[in-house]
Structures are given as structure tokens and as C-alpha cells.
Design a protein around this motif. Structure first.
Motif, PDB file in Angstrom:
ATOM      1  N   HIS A 202      -7.208   0.244  -4.870  1.00  0.00           N
ATOM      2  CA  HIS A 202      -7.367   1.561  -5.477  1.00  0.00           C
ATOM      3  C   HIS A 202      -8.464   1.518  -6.528  1.00  0.00           C
TER       4      HIS A 202
ATOM      5  N   GLU B 165       3.606   7.456  -6.870  1.00  0.00           N
ATOM      6  CA  GLU B 165       3.134   8.632  -7.624  1.00  0.00           C
ATOM      7  C   GLU B 165       4.311   9.535  -8.001  1.00  0.00           C
TER       8      GLU B 165
ATOM      9  N   GLU C  78      -7.158   1.943   1.458  1.00  0.00           N
ATOM     10  CA  GLU C  78      -7.208   2.700   0.202  1.00  0.00           C
ATOM     11  C   GLU C  78      -6.001   3.625   0.077  1.00  0.00           C
ATOM     12  N   ARG C  79      -5.568   3.808  -1.155  1.00  0.00           N
ATOM     13  CA  ARG C  79      -4.401   4.672  -1.398  1.00  0.00           C
ATOM     14  C   ARG C  79      -4.555   6.041  -0.715  1.00  0.00           C
ATOM     15  N   LYS C  80      -5.760   6.594  -0.830  1.00  0.00           N
ATOM     16  CA  LYS C  80      -5.944   7.960  -0.315  1.00  0.00           C
ATOM     17  C   LYS C  80      -5.996   8.038   1.214  1.00  0.00           C
TER      18      LYS C  80
ATOM     19  N   LYS D 252       0.830  -1.208   0.000  1.00  0.00           N
ATOM     20  CA  LYS D 252       0.000   0.000   0.000  1.00  0.00           C
ATOM     21  C   LYS D 252       0.862   1.254   0.000  1.00  0.00           C
TER      22      LYS D 252
ATOM     23  N   THR E 169      -4.070   7.987   3.591  1.00  0.00           N
ATOM     24  CA  THR E 169      -2.667   8.077   3.987  1.00  0.00           C
ATOM     25  C   THR E 169      -2.366   9.510   4.426  1.00  0.00           C
TER      26      THR E 169
ATOM     27  N   ASP F  94       2.849   1.739  -3.299  1.00  0.00           N
ATOM     28  CA  ASP F  94       1.918   2.228  -4.323  1.00  0.00           C
ATOM     29  C   ASP F  94       1.644   3.719  -4.119  1.00  0.00           C
ATOM     30  N   PHE F  95       1.415   4.118  -2.873  1.00  0.00           N
ATOM     31  CA  PHE F  95       1.162   5.534  -2.564  1.00  0.00           C
ATOM     32  C   PHE F  95       2.364   6.393  -2.981  1.00  0.00           C
TER      33      PHE F  95
ATOM     34  N   TYR G 162       0.564   2.272 -11.283  1.00  0.00           N
ATOM     35  CA  TYR G 162       0.673   3.582 -11.936  1.00  0.00           C
ATOM     36  C   TYR G 162       1.097   3.390 -13.382  1.00  0.00           C
TER      37      TYR G 162
ATOM     38  N   ILE H  67      -2.706  -3.915  -2.956  1.00  0.00           N
ATOM     39  CA  ILE H  67      -2.984  -2.510  -3.268  1.00  0.00           C
ATOM     40  C   ILE H  67      -4.481  -2.400  -3.526  1.00  0.00           C
TER      41      ILE H  67
ATOM     42  N   SER I 215      -1.045   5.550   8.129  1.00  0.00           N
ATOM     43  CA  SER I 215      -2.059   5.002   7.233  1.00  0.00           C
ATOM     44  C   SER I 215      -3.282   4.630   8.060  1.00  0.00           C
TER      45      SER I 215
END
Ligand code: GDP
Ligand code: IMO
Ligand code: MG
Length: 409
Positions: free
Chosen positions: A44, A24, A395-397, A17, A399, A20-21, A60, A42, A391
Motif C-alpha cells: 500500500h 478499513e 495493491e489494496r485498491k 492483503k 479489490t 488489510d483491505f 491502518y 500488504i 482481487s
């Protein structure tokens, strides 16, 4: 910039996770150890991706991902995984690379792994993926590297069944194979993220041997595992859960106990969905073990910690942490090497008030409830290491970044 992300416990800390975050901002994501024993999740955009060999930057679009020198690659598992990614709409072609110095896992390694486990007096509880066998073959200098597939003389010397098995993979792998030190040199100056697998306490040298995996899951593994020198590492982040988990056998001093902790293990396992990604086994759960975490900070020179799964404690009245071990009536602040001592260790705990409020929607550290902030502050003070990222959901967001991981520490 070269940023290393490792597991600071017994694996499954949420590395996938977090990588992946962070991907970006990265150009290249490198996995440097382990093999298909890992399971990195992951979540997302309503989809769940389960990765075993492919680095977590793959979701990504346009990021390059490399499976490094320190990995052991099961080609069957790799193409299965790539097929699943295609099925989930991930276009990976042209951006997945494999180090030619990485070793291969053959089907018979998996069989030997399972058979050896059956014969062990103290089984490790391996994933059965042939990982220990591949690393043992490598150390014995009897392993097969990706590069050896293209060496006619070496290839001709393999067992006929191995040649037959490997032949189709020579072609299938060809376009992905790179000379990794050359690749790394060419990408020098770009943002490179190194993704650890397993965790510090499963590292062959630093973990709870023999109840470990066989790769270098510590931060140092990022260097030999990718073909760069130690001076090139700019920063090391250690990922850990708000509690502890472990899959397989071996000592676990802060493990929840039915007689003392009632149904806590079942509760945490169900709220935190603590089942192995690779084998589906229920994970053993326990209190956050600060003795072990401080050890992980020291042996890896962790610059910043990433605290995950804080939301799993949302419903708790009280939260305990382990701050020392009591072994044979004596307290120790240190993480011992001797397995019998670790097995006899009883956790000395300290209790914190729970926050009894959902954290999943919080985006800024200052907005966390005071009790959660106090828990974080205690961890920082105990480990002498800052918690840079928190975290609060899968979910990715979900964080919270307190300190940019992209500043050199
Ligand atoms: P890894 O091996 O370190 O990549 O971790 P795994 O993917 O094996 O296990 C972590 C599990 O926790 C996965 O199911 C993640 O989706 C989930 N996860 C990651 N971070 C969080 C978090 O902060 N909160 C919760 N509730 N789940 C998380
Ligand atoms: P990620 O990367 C948790 C454990 C196995 C077993 C021991 C040895 O997802 O954090 P092996 O098959 O490697 O010889 O098994 O190591 N193990 C893990 N536990 N997370 C992992 O990876 C693991 N990889 C191996 O359960 O106890
Ligand atoms: Mg995992």
C-alpha cells in the motif's frame, strides 16, 4: 460484527492483503493461530509490509490488533517485526495486544524443529520457526504461556537458561498483555475481524496430515483462539487463489507437471511472485483444485469466497481447473484423508478460455471480461458458495467487492 477470514488452500492465498483491505471498516483485528511461520504481505502506498505475527490491521492507524490465545509467540521475532514496522513509519505503540493465554516459542524450540526435520524419514519442510515444537509442548502441558512469565512460582521452576532468556521480555511484553476473553467481551458489538494464518489444508485436524502446520488454521480456530464461543461468529470468508500453491512437502494433486504442463509452473511462479515470505522458498504451483476448495467450504462453513490472483492468469490462452481426482483408475469427487491416496491422485481437469487482457485496473465485477466471469461462475456453481470479493492485484485498491462482507449472511 465478528467476521472470520481464513485461507481455503495451503496458505499464502492473500489473507494479509484481504484483511488489510477489510480493516478499513474494523475496530479490532485478531490473529488467532500459528506464529512466525506465517508471512502476510500488504502492499500500500508504494510500501510493502511483511507481517509474521502482528495482525494485518496494523497498517491502518488507530486499529487495535490482538495476537490471540491460539497463537505461539516468538518474542524475538515479535520485537524484530515491531522494529521493522516502526522503521516503515507505522506507529503501533498502545494498540498491539497479546493474549496472556498464548504460548511462547523459545530459541531452543527452533533448534529442535530443525533437528527433528533432519531426522524425519518424510520431512514436512517446516519453516524452522519452532512452531510444531511449541504446540507439542503446549499439548504435553509443558509449554510456557505469556501469563506464566508473571507467575513467580512458575517462573522460578523454568530452566535457568530459559529464565535468563525470558527475563527481559517480562518487562517488554507487559504493557501489551491482556486477558483475552475479558478484552473480547469489552469490545463486544464492535466490528472485529479475525485473521486466519496458514490455510485449511495445513490445519492440524483438517489438513493433509502429517504435512501440515500445528495450529488451528480453520475457521473454528477463531473461537478457542480468541476466547469467544462459536455462536458469536457472524460470517466466514474463505480466501483462495485462482490457482494453487504449496510451500514445503506433502501431496498436491493438481501440481503442474513438467511433462504435461511444460513451463507453466515457472510462468505462474514468476508472474505471481510465488516465493515464500518467511523462508524465501519457491512455492510449488498447480491448477485450481476445486475438490480441495469444496472440501474447505464444507469443513469451515464458508459463507463467501474471496478469489485472489485472478490477474496472474491474464496472459493465458487456456485455464484448467481440477474437478475430480482419479485414484487407482477410479474417479472421486471427495478429498481423501489417506496421504498415499492423495499422492496417487491424478487431477481430472476441465478447460476454460483465457481472457488475454489485463484485469489489474478493473474496479467492478461487471467490467471483467466474459471469460473471467465464466471462470468465477463455474467455481461458484461447483463449490455452491458465492464469490463475494475478487482481487486483481496486490495493491489494496485492486479489490472488487461484489457483495458487502459486512452484511450478515
Ligand atoms: P497470505 O499468507 O495469505 O497473507 O499471502 P502472502 O502474503 O504470503 O502471499 C500472497 C502474495 O500475493 C503476496 O505477495 C501478495 O502481495 C500477493 N497478492 C495478494 N493478492 C494478490 C492478487 O490478487 N494478485 C496478485 N498478483 N498478487 C496478489
Ligand atoms: P501463511 O499464514 C504457507 C507450511 C510450511 C510447511 C508446513 C509446516 O503465510 O499462509 P511449520 O513451520 O508451520 O511447522 O511448517 O506448513 N506453512 C505455510 N505454508 N503459508 C503459511 O502461512 C505457512 N505456515 C506454515 O511450509 O510445509
Ligand atoms: Mg503467507
Amino acid at each position: 460484527m465478528n467476521l472470520v477470514v481464513i485461507g481455503a488452500q495451503w496458505g499464502d492465498e492473500g489473507k494479509g492483503k484481504i484483511v488489510d483491505f477489510l480493516a478499513e471498516r474494523a475496530d479490532v483485528i485478531v490473529r488467532y493461530s500459528g506464529g512466525a511461520n506465517a508471512g502476510h504481505t500488504i502492499v500500500h502506498g508504494g510500501l510493502t509490509y511483511k507481517l509474521h505475527l502482528v495482525p494485518s490491521g496494523i497498517i491502518y492507524p488507530d486499529r487495535k490488533v490482538v495476537m490471540g490465545i491460539g497463537m505461539v509467540i516468538d518474542p524475538e521475532a515479535l520485537f524484530r517485526e515491531l522494529g521493522e514496522l516502526s522503521g516503515q513509519g507505522v506507529d503501533w505503540k498502545g494498540r498491539v495486544f497479546i493474549a496472556d493465554r498464548a504460548h511462547l516459542v523459545l530459541p531452543r524450540y527452533r533448534e529442535i524443529d530443525i533437528e527433528t526435520e533432519k531426522k524425519r524419514r518424510r520431512p514436512i519442510g517446516t519453516t524452522g520457526r519452532g512452531i510444531g515444537v511449541a504446540y507439542a509442548m503446549k499439548s504435553a502441558r509443558d509449554g510456557i504461556r505469556i501469563a506464566d512469565l508473571y507467575d513467580e512460582e512458575a517462573f522460578a521452576a523454568y530452566l535457568p537458561e530459559d529464565r535468563e532468556y525470558l527475563l527481559p521480555y517480562r518487562e517488554k511484553l507487559k504493557e501489551m498483555v491482556v486477558d483475552m476473553p475479558v478484552f473480547m467481551h469489552r469490545h463486544q458489538g464492535q466490528v472485529i475481524l479475525f485473521e486466519g494464518a496458514q490455510g485449511t489444508l495445513l490445519d492440524l485436524d483438517l489438513g493433509t496430515y502429517p504435512f501440515v502446520s500445528s495450529g488451528m488454521s480453520c475457521a473454528a480456530g477463531a473461537t478457542t483462539g480468541s476466547g469467544i464461543g462459536p455462536r458469536k461468529i457472524d460470517k466466514i470468508l474463505g480466501v483462495f487463489k485462482a490457482y494453487s500453491t504449496r510451500v514445503g512437502n506433502g501431496p498436491f494433486p493438481s501440481e503442474f507437471r513438467k511433462d504435461l504442463d511444460s513451463d507453466l509452473e515457472e510462468t505462474i511462479r514468476s508472474v505471481g511472485r510465488e516465493y515464500g515470505v518467511t523462508t524465501g522458498r519457491p512455492r510449488r504451483c498447480g491448477y485450481l483444485d476445486l475438490v480441495a476448495l469444496r472440501y474447505a467450504c464444507l469443513v469451515n462453513s464458508i459463507d463467501g469466497l474471496v478469489l485472489t490472483h485472478l490477474d496472474v492468469y491474464d496472459g493465458m490462452d487456456n485455464i484448467k481447473v481440477c474437478t475430480a481426482y482419479e485414484i487407482d483408475g477410479k474417479q472421486t469427487p471427495d478429498f481423501p484423508a489417506a496421504i498415499d491416496r492423495l499422492t496417487r491422485a491424478r487431477p481430472v481437469t476441465q478447460t476454460f478460455k483465457g481472457w488475454k487482457t489485463p484485469l489489474g485496473g478493473i474496479s467492478f465485477f461487471d467490467d471483467l471480461p466474459t471469460a473471467a466471469k465464466e471462470y468465477v461462475a463455474f467455481i461458484e456453481q461447483f463449490t455452491q458458495t458465492p464469490v463475494d470479493i475478487v482481487s486483481v492485484g496486490y495493491e489494496r485498491k485492486q479489490t472488487i467487492v461484489r457483495k458487502s462482507p459486512w452484511t450478515r449472511s
